[in-house]
Design an enzyme around this catalytic site. Structure first.
Site, PDB file in Angstrom:
ATOM      1  N   ASP A 135       3.854  44.780  28.863  1.00  0.00           N
ATOM      2  CA  ASP A 135       5.184  45.197  29.315  1.00  0.00           C
ATOM      3  C   ASP A 135       6.242  44.625  28.380  1.00  0.00           C
ATOM      4  OD1 ASP A 135       4.115  46.470  31.517  1.00  0.00           O
ATOM      5  OD2 ASP A 135       4.884  45.046  32.993  1.00  0.00           O
ATOM      6  N   GLN A 167      11.864  50.205  24.724  1.00  0.00           N
ATOM      7  CA  GLN A 167      12.954  50.514  25.652  1.00  0.00           C
ATOM      8  C   GLN A 167      14.066  51.309  24.965  1.00  0.00           C
ATOM      9  OE1 GLN A 167      13.359  46.345  26.014  1.00  0.00           O
ATOM     10  NE2 GLN A 167      12.644  46.245  28.139  1.00  0.00           N
ATOM     11  N   ARG A 192       4.254  52.991  25.484  1.00  0.00           N
ATOM     12  CA  ARG A 192       4.940  53.496  26.674  1.00  0.00           C
ATOM     13  C   ARG A 192       6.435  53.488  26.352  1.00  0.00           C
ATOM     14  NH1 ARG A 192       4.848  49.260  31.198  1.00  0.00           N
ATOM     15  NH2 ARG A 192       2.646  49.749  31.277  1.00  0.00           N
ATOM     16  N   GLY A 214      14.395  51.159  30.109  1.00  0.00           N
ATOM     17  CA  GLY A 214      14.718  49.730  30.065  1.00  0.00           C
ATOM     18  C   GLY A 214      15.293  49.289  31.395  1.00  0.00           C
ATOM     19  N   ALA A 245      18.568  47.496  41.451  1.00  0.00           N
ATOM     20  CA  ALA A 245      19.685  47.564  40.510  1.00  0.00           C
ATOM     21  C   ALA A 245      19.727  48.921  39.812  1.00  0.00           C
ATOM     22  CB  ALA A 245      19.565  46.443  39.480  1.00  0.00           C
ATOM     23  N   GLU A 246      18.552  49.492  39.500  1.00  0.00           N
ATOM     24  CA  GLU A 246      18.589  50.748  38.746  1.00  0.00           C
ATOM     25  C   GLU A 246      18.852  51.939  39.671  1.00  0.00           C
ATOM     26  OE1 GLU A 246      14.829  50.331  36.920  1.00  0.00           O
ATOM     27  OE2 GLU A 246      13.726  51.196  38.585  1.00  0.00           O
TER      28      GLU A 246
HETATM   29  N1  FMN Z   1      11.123  48.740  32.052  1.00  0.00           N
HETATM   30  C1  FMN Z   1      11.094  47.737  31.153  1.00  0.00           C
HETATM   31  O1  FMN Z   1      12.141  47.228  30.755  1.00  0.00           O
HETATM   32  N2  FMN Z   1       9.885  47.257  30.670  1.00  0.00           N
HETATM   33  C2  FMN Z   1       8.697  47.791  31.046  1.00  0.00           C
HETATM   34  O2  FMN Z   1       7.648  47.336  30.575  1.00  0.00           O
HETATM   35  C3  FMN Z   1       8.705  48.863  31.982  1.00  0.00           C
HETATM   36  N3  FMN Z   1       7.548  49.432  32.402  1.00  0.00           N
HETATM   37  C4  FMN Z   1       7.610  50.553  33.196  1.00  0.00           C
HETATM   38  C5  FMN Z   1       6.441  51.236  33.534  1.00  0.00           C
HETATM   39  C6  FMN Z   1       6.493  52.406  34.261  1.00  0.00           C
HETATM   40  C7  FMN Z   1       5.231  53.133  34.592  1.00  0.00           C
HETATM   41  C8  FMN Z   1       7.759  52.933  34.669  1.00  0.00           C
HETATM   42  C9  FMN Z   1       7.875  54.215  35.418  1.00  0.00           C
HETATM   43  C10 FMN Z   1       8.906  52.247  34.379  1.00  0.00           C
HETATM   44  C11 FMN Z   1       8.864  51.058  33.662  1.00  0.00           C
HETATM   45  N4  FMN Z   1      10.026  50.358  33.360  1.00  0.00           N
HETATM   46  C12 FMN Z   1       9.965  49.319  32.468  1.00  0.00           C
HETATM   47  C13 FMN Z   1      11.298  50.678  34.060  1.00  0.00           C
HETATM   48  C14 FMN Z   1      12.185  51.636  33.290  1.00  0.00           C
HETATM   49  O3  FMN Z   1      12.736  50.978  32.176  1.00  0.00           O
HETATM   50  C15 FMN Z   1      13.341  52.167  34.168  1.00  0.00           C
HETATM   51  O4  FMN Z   1      14.124  51.080  34.568  1.00  0.00           O
HETATM   52  C16 FMN Z   1      12.911  52.931  35.396  1.00  0.00           C
HETATM   53  O5  FMN Z   1      11.820  53.757  35.127  1.00  0.00           O
HETATM   54  C17 FMN Z   1      14.072  53.814  35.939  1.00  0.00           C
HETATM   55  O6  FMN Z   1      14.420  54.787  34.988  1.00  0.00           O
HETATM   56  P1  FMN Z   1      14.013  56.344  35.117  1.00  0.00           P
HETATM   57  O7  FMN Z   1      15.207  57.035  35.652  1.00  0.00           O
HETATM   58  O8  FMN Z   1      13.671  56.785  33.745  1.00  0.00           O
HETATM   59  O9  FMN Z   1      12.832  56.417  35.994  1.00  0.00           O
END
Ligand code: FMN
Length: 281
Positions: free
Chosen positions: A107, A137, A158, A162, A265-266
């Site tokens: 991650d 990210q 991946r 972020g 938060a998101e």
């Molecule tokens: N955010 C990170 O900063 N680091 C990570 O390693 C990380 N791993 C994730 C793995 C998965 C399967 C998903 C779906 C999200 C991950 N995220 C990670 C969170 C995303 O950065 C983001 O905050 C979240 O998916 C919401 O955004 P969205 O509208 O694109 O779904």
């Protein structure tokens, strides 16, 4: 409280969640919650608990896919002699993963860790090719340069938007810019012929990636969609039913607070899922 997003406290809860998802054609990513560990003993305990995932999954004939945070297994700790404990523990985890044909994703955490995480990823990807991937990210300005610099490894990446609260000095403050950069990164990584994990719940982005792949002749075997356990289950199922590879990220364990805070938060709407869960008991 965090039931909606977390499979449970125990490894057995998480394994059960993987089996349930598999019945619906969705794979699991096991994630033992925990991060930013400062004691050697605690980092080693996390490592043992991550190794226990492989024991629990061995022989089930399901894909074994684990996500770890280097800060959880000792990235902040230097051993006498100068060895980084996180790297040492990651090698133990990857040796076990390789023996089982499993996959481990590193991650990506907050921005001060990006340099060391990418450097350790390079080391590990060279020692354990095909067994390890990492995360980039889209909110960071630096990310396209990082992607290019990793290209010689043909890495499994991946791509995420972020999740950490980052200052404007390092990250795009505007969502439009983050989304634009997200697409750019995914397209570039696919075009370079690399395996791409499209980790987002953003339906417009997901649709655009599908179209881009079709238009560019990129086979479905070169990418997958990844979503978080408990978020947009409908979308997860739809993508799986359409024949795409889908993996759900399943956090479990006691240290759910930091993870849970980032989800709120998101997307403040996530609070209502949690409240509903609480009311149900
Ligand atoms: N955010 C990170 O900063 N680091 C990570 O390693 C990380 N791993 C994730 C793995 C998965 C399967 C998903 C779906 C999200 C991950 N995220 C990670 C969170 C995303 O950065 C983001 O905050 C979240 O998916 C919401 O955004 P969205 O509208 O694109 O779904």
């Amino acid at each position: 409280v965090a039931q909606r997003f977390v499979a449970g406290e125990q490894l057995a809860d998480a394994v059960r969640a993987v089996e349930e998802l598999e019945r619906r054609g969705i794979h699991g990513i096991l994630d033992l919650l925990g991060e930013m560990v400062t004691s050697e003993q605690e980092a080693n305990t996390f490592t043992e608990n991550i190794l226990a995932i492989f024991d629990a999954m061995e022989g089930r004939e399901l894909p074994i896919y684990v996500s770890i945070k280097l800060s959880q297994i000792g990235q902040d700790i230097t051993l006498p002699g100068g060895e980084n404990l996180g790297l040492r523990n990651a090698r133990r985890i990857l040796a076990r993963a390789r023996a089982l044909n499993a996959f481990v994703a590193l991650d990506m955490e907050d921005h001060p860790r990006v340099d060391i995480t990418l450097e350790q990823f390079r080391t590990l990807a060279t020692e354990f090719p095909g067994t390890v991937g990492t995360v980039l990210q889209a909110y960071l300005y630096r990310t396209e340069a990082d992607r290019k610099a990793l290209d010689d490894l043909k890495p499994n990446l991946r791509i995420v938007k972020g999740a950490y609260l980052e200052p404007e000095t390092v990250a795009y403050p505007s969502k439009t810019d983050v989304d634009m950069n997200y697409r750019r990164l995914v397209y570039a990584h696919l075009k370079a012929g690399n395996y791409t994990c499209v980790a987002s719940h953003d339906e417009r982005i997901i649709e655009d990636v599908k179209l881009f792949a079709e238009k560019s002749g990129i086979p479905r075997s070169q990418f997958e969609f990844q979503l978080l356990y408990g978020i947009r289950r409908d979308l997860q199922q739809k993508l799986a039913d359409e024949g795409y590879t889908v993996r759900a990220y399943i956090p479990y364990g006691r240290d759910w607070y930091a993870y849970f805070s980032r989800r709120i938060a998101e997307r403040p709407a996530n609070v209502s899922f949690v409240l509903r869960g609480m009311l149900k008991g």
